[in-house]
Write a protein that holds these residues in place. Sequence first.
Motif, PDB file in Angstrom:
ATOM      1  N   VAL A  19       0.617  -5.162  -6.678  1.00  9.43           N
ATOM      2  CA  VAL A  19      -0.036  -4.152  -5.733  1.00  9.43           C
ATOM      3  C   VAL A  19      -0.653  -3.157  -6.891  1.00  9.43           C
ATOM      4  CG1 VAL A  19       1.539  -4.453  -4.035  1.00  9.43           C
ATOM      5  CG2 VAL A  19       1.874  -2.559  -5.681  1.00  9.43           C
ATOM      6  N   ASP A  20      -1.709  -2.348  -6.205  1.00 12.35           N
ATOM      7  CA  ASP A  20      -2.294  -1.331  -6.897  1.00 12.35           C
ATOM      8  C   ASP A  20      -1.634  -0.048  -6.887  1.00 12.35           C
ATOM      9  OD1 ASP A  20      -4.590  -3.169  -7.659  1.00 12.35           O
ATOM     10  OD2 ASP A  20      -4.865  -3.184  -5.581  1.00 12.35           O
ATOM     11  N   HIS A  21      -0.888   0.388  -5.985  1.00 10.60           N
ATOM     12  CA  HIS A  21      -0.378   1.506  -5.601  1.00 10.60           C
ATOM     13  C   HIS A  21       1.021   1.513  -5.063  1.00 10.60           C
ATOM     14  CE1 HIS A  21      -1.409   5.921  -6.168  1.00 10.60           C
ATOM     15  NE2 HIS A  21      -0.373   5.967  -5.403  1.00 10.60           N
ATOM     16  N   ILE A  22       2.015   2.277  -5.073  1.00 12.34           N
ATOM     17  CA  ILE A  22       3.065   2.400  -4.506  1.00 12.34           C
ATOM     18  C   ILE A  22       3.115   3.918  -3.857  1.00 12.34           C
ATOM     19  CG2 ILE A  22       5.631   2.724  -4.462  1.00 12.34           C
ATOM     20  CD1 ILE A  22       5.371   0.631  -6.962  1.00 12.34           C
ATOM     21  N   ILE A  23       3.607   3.958  -2.511  1.00  7.81           N
ATOM     22  CA  ILE A  23       3.636   5.318  -1.609  1.00  7.81           C
ATOM     23  C   ILE A  23       5.342   5.307  -1.305  1.00  7.81           C
ATOM     24  CG2 ILE A  23       3.195   6.541   0.170  1.00  7.81           C
ATOM     25  CD1 ILE A  23       0.490   5.308   0.036  1.00  7.81           C
ATOM     26  N   LEU A  24       6.044   6.325  -1.837  1.00  5.01           N
ATOM     27  CA  LEU A  24       7.159   6.489  -1.594  1.00  5.01           C
ATOM     28  C   LEU A  24       7.085   7.766  -0.128  1.00  5.01           C
ATOM     29  CD1 LEU A  24       9.014   7.661  -4.653  1.00  5.01           C
ATOM     30  CD2 LEU A  24       9.206   5.483  -3.396  1.00  5.01           C
ATOM     31  N   GLU A  25       7.611   6.949   1.048  1.00  6.34           N
ATOM     32  CA  GLU A  25       7.508   8.039   2.293  1.00  6.34           C
ATOM     33  C   GLU A  25       8.740   8.824   2.322  1.00  6.34           C
ATOM     34  OE1 GLU A  25       6.209   7.545   6.809  1.00  6.34           O
ATOM     35  OE2 GLU A  25       6.011   5.641   5.489  1.00  6.34           O
TER      36      GLU A  25
ATOM     37  N   GLU B 192       4.946   0.973 -14.048  1.00  4.49           N
ATOM     38  CA  GLU B 192       3.509   0.779 -14.329  1.00  4.49           C
ATOM     39  C   GLU B 192       2.515   0.990 -13.294  1.00  4.49           C
ATOM     40  OE1 GLU B 192       2.954  -2.864 -16.595  1.00  4.49           O
ATOM     41  OE2 GLU B 192       4.607  -2.477 -17.909  1.00  4.49           O
ATOM     42  N   ILE B 193       2.848   1.081 -12.165  1.00  2.00           N
ATOM     43  CA  ILE B 193       2.097   0.977 -10.807  1.00  2.00           C
ATOM     44  C   ILE B 193       1.812   2.430 -10.596  1.00  2.00           C
ATOM     45  CG2 ILE B 193       1.858   0.376  -8.661  1.00  2.00           C
ATOM     46  CD1 ILE B 193       3.622  -2.122  -9.162  1.00  2.00           C
ATOM     47  N   PRO B 194       0.855   2.937 -10.267  1.00  2.48           N
ATOM     48  CA  PRO B 194       1.004   4.221  -9.978  1.00  2.48           C
ATOM     49  C   PRO B 194       1.672   4.939  -8.652  1.00  2.48           C
ATOM     50  CG  PRO B 194      -1.208   3.620 -10.386  1.00  2.48           C
ATOM     51  CD  PRO B 194      -0.382   2.297 -10.396  1.00  2.48           C
ATOM     52  N   ILE B 195       2.608   5.801  -8.559  1.00  4.62           N
ATOM     53  CA  ILE B 195       3.426   6.082  -7.290  1.00  4.62           C
ATOM     54  C   ILE B 195       2.911   7.321  -6.902  1.00  4.62           C
ATOM     55  CG2 ILE B 195       5.824   6.512  -6.528  1.00  4.62           C
ATOM     56  CD1 ILE B 195       6.597   4.537  -8.838  1.00  4.62           C
ATOM     57  N   THR B 196       2.821   7.400  -5.535  1.00  2.00           N
ATOM     58  CA  THR B 196       2.433   8.729  -4.732  1.00  2.00           C
ATOM     59  C   THR B 196       3.850   9.027  -3.800  1.00  2.00           C
ATOM     60  OG1 THR B 196       0.058   8.468  -4.731  1.00  2.00           O
ATOM     61  CG2 THR B 196       1.056   9.841  -3.149  1.00  2.00           C
ATOM     62  N   ALA B 197       4.114  10.291  -3.890  1.00  2.00           N
ATOM     63  CA  ALA B 197       5.443  10.553  -2.944  1.00  2.00           C
ATOM     64  C   ALA B 197       4.653  11.237  -2.035  1.00  2.00           C
ATOM     65  CB  ALA B 197       6.087  11.767  -3.778  1.00  2.00           C
ATOM     66  N   TYR B 198       4.892  10.742  -0.804  1.00  2.45           N
ATOM     67  CA  TYR B 198       4.325  11.306   0.533  1.00  2.45           C
ATOM     68  C   TYR B 198       5.490  11.933   1.257  1.00  2.45           C
ATOM     69  CZ  TYR B 198       2.484  11.711   5.293  1.00  2.45           C
ATOM     70  OH  TYR B 198       1.947  12.376   6.446  1.00  2.45           O
ATOM     71  N   ILE B 199       5.347  13.215   1.489  1.00  4.99           N
ATOM     72  CA  ILE B 199       6.763  14.087   2.393  1.00  4.99           C
ATOM     73  C   ILE B 199       6.093  14.033   3.552  1.00  4.99           C
ATOM     74  CG2 ILE B 199       8.183  15.898   2.330  1.00  4.99           C
ATOM     75  CD1 ILE B 199       7.478  16.104  -0.874  1.00  4.99           C
TER      76      ILE B 199
ATOM     77  N   LYS C  41      -4.287  -3.208  -2.825  1.00 12.04           N
ATOM     78  CA  LYS C  41      -3.206  -3.343  -2.103  1.00 12.04           C
ATOM     79  C   LYS C  41      -2.196  -1.977  -2.371  1.00 12.04           C
ATOM     80  CE  LYS C  41      -2.502  -8.375  -3.034  1.00 12.04           C
ATOM     81  NZ  LYS C  41      -1.786  -9.392  -3.625  1.00 12.04           N
ATOM     82  N   VAL C  42      -1.410  -1.777  -1.154  1.00 19.63           N
ATOM     83  CA  VAL C  42      -0.615  -0.764  -1.368  1.00 19.63           C
ATOM     84  C   VAL C  42       0.897  -0.909  -0.805  1.00 19.63           C
ATOM     85  CG1 VAL C  42      -0.006   1.815  -0.413  1.00 19.63           C
ATOM     86  CG2 VAL C  42      -2.333   1.197  -0.944  1.00 19.63           C
ATOM     87  N   TYR C  43       1.838  -0.716  -1.473  1.00 24.13           N
ATOM     88  CA  TYR C  43       3.259  -0.746  -1.120  1.00 24.13           C
ATOM     89  C   TYR C  43       4.015   0.488  -0.675  1.00 24.13           C
ATOM     90  CZ  TYR C  43       7.568  -3.638  -1.461  1.00 24.13           C
ATOM     91  OH  TYR C  43       8.794  -4.471  -1.025  1.00 24.13           O
ATOM     92  N   VAL C  44       4.435   0.629   0.511  1.00 26.07           N
ATOM     93  CA  VAL C  44       5.227   1.644   1.057  1.00 26.07           C
ATOM     94  C   VAL C  44       6.708   1.381   0.886  1.00 26.07           C
ATOM     95  CG1 VAL C  44       5.365   3.186   2.874  1.00 26.07           C
ATOM     96  CG2 VAL C  44       3.297   2.176   2.493  1.00 26.07           C
TER      97      VAL C  44
ATOM     98  N   ASN D  99      12.562  -2.821  -4.280  1.00 31.14           N
ATOM     99  CA  ASN D  99      11.207  -2.707  -3.793  1.00 31.14           C
ATOM    100  C   ASN D  99       9.987  -2.532  -4.987  1.00 31.14           C
ATOM    101  OD1 ASN D  99      11.020  -2.555  -0.918  1.00 31.14           O
ATOM    102  ND2 ASN D  99      13.002  -1.799  -1.487  1.00 31.14           N
ATOM    103  N   ILE D 100      10.426  -1.647  -5.969  1.00 28.82           N
ATOM    104  CA  ILE D 100       9.358  -1.627  -7.254  1.00 28.82           C
ATOM    105  C   ILE D 100       8.978  -2.913  -7.823  1.00 28.82           C
ATOM    106  CG2 ILE D 100       8.917  -0.591  -9.411  1.00 28.82           C
ATOM    107  CD1 ILE D 100       9.886   2.189  -8.072  1.00 28.82           C
ATOM    108  N   ASN D 101      10.183  -3.726  -8.095  1.00 28.79           N
ATOM    109  CA  ASN D 101      10.217  -5.169  -8.645  1.00 28.79           C
ATOM    110  C   ASN D 101       9.231  -6.006  -7.618  1.00 28.79           C
ATOM    111  OD1 ASN D 101      11.536  -4.405 -10.866  1.00 28.79           O
ATOM    112  ND2 ASN D 101      13.484  -5.141 -10.261  1.00 28.79           N
ATOM    113  N   GLU D 102       9.459  -6.141  -6.616  1.00 24.32           N
ATOM    114  CA  GLU D 102       8.790  -6.757  -5.550  1.00 24.32           C
ATOM    115  C   GLU D 102       7.321  -6.221  -5.616  1.00 24.32           C
ATOM    116  OE1 GLU D 102       7.809  -9.532  -2.618  1.00 24.32           O
ATOM    117  OE2 GLU D 102       9.595  -9.284  -3.891  1.00 24.32           O
TER     118      GLU D 102
END
Length: 140
Positions: free
Chosen positions: A63-69, A91-98, A33-36, A54-57
Motif C-alpha cells: 500500500v502507499d499510505h496507512i491511516i490510523l483512525e 517505511e509506509i507513510p502513516i497519517t493519524a486521523y482523530i 492504495k490506502v490501508y485503514v 496490520n502494518i505487516n499486512e
Amino acid sequence: MKKQFFLFLIAFAFLLSFYQGYQAIAKADSTQKVYVIPVEETVEKGLSQYIKRNINEAQTQKVDHIILEIDTLGGAVDGAMEISDTLRSSEIPITAYINRRAISAGAYIALNADQIYMAPGSQMGSAAIITGDGNAADDK
C-alpha cells in the motif's frame, strides 16, 4: 462602472477557484492504495500486536499510505510505546486521523505518525502517566 468591474473580478476569481479545484481532482492518482487501521477502546499490549499485524499486512499488500483512525481515551504506557516504535519503523507513510478522541496514550500514538488530521469537534488530550485513581503519577 467600477462597481461592475469589481463584481466581475469577484465572480471570475470564484469561478477560477472551482476550476483549479476540479483540475486538482482530475490529476489525483486513483491507483494509490490506502490501508485503514482502527485504533479504538483501551490502548494495551494486545492493540500493539494488532497494529503490528496490520502494518505487516499493509506492507505485504504494497500500500502507499496507512491511516490510523483513532478514537481512544488512552491506556497502558507500555502498549502505547510499542505502538509508537512500530509506527516510527514503518517505511509506509502513516497519517493519524482523530475522528473523536485521542486522549493520553492515544495522543502519544498520534504524535508518532507522520501527520495528524482531526475531524471537526474531535479532541486530542495530553499524554501523561496517571495513577489508577486518575491522578497524575509522581515524577521519577
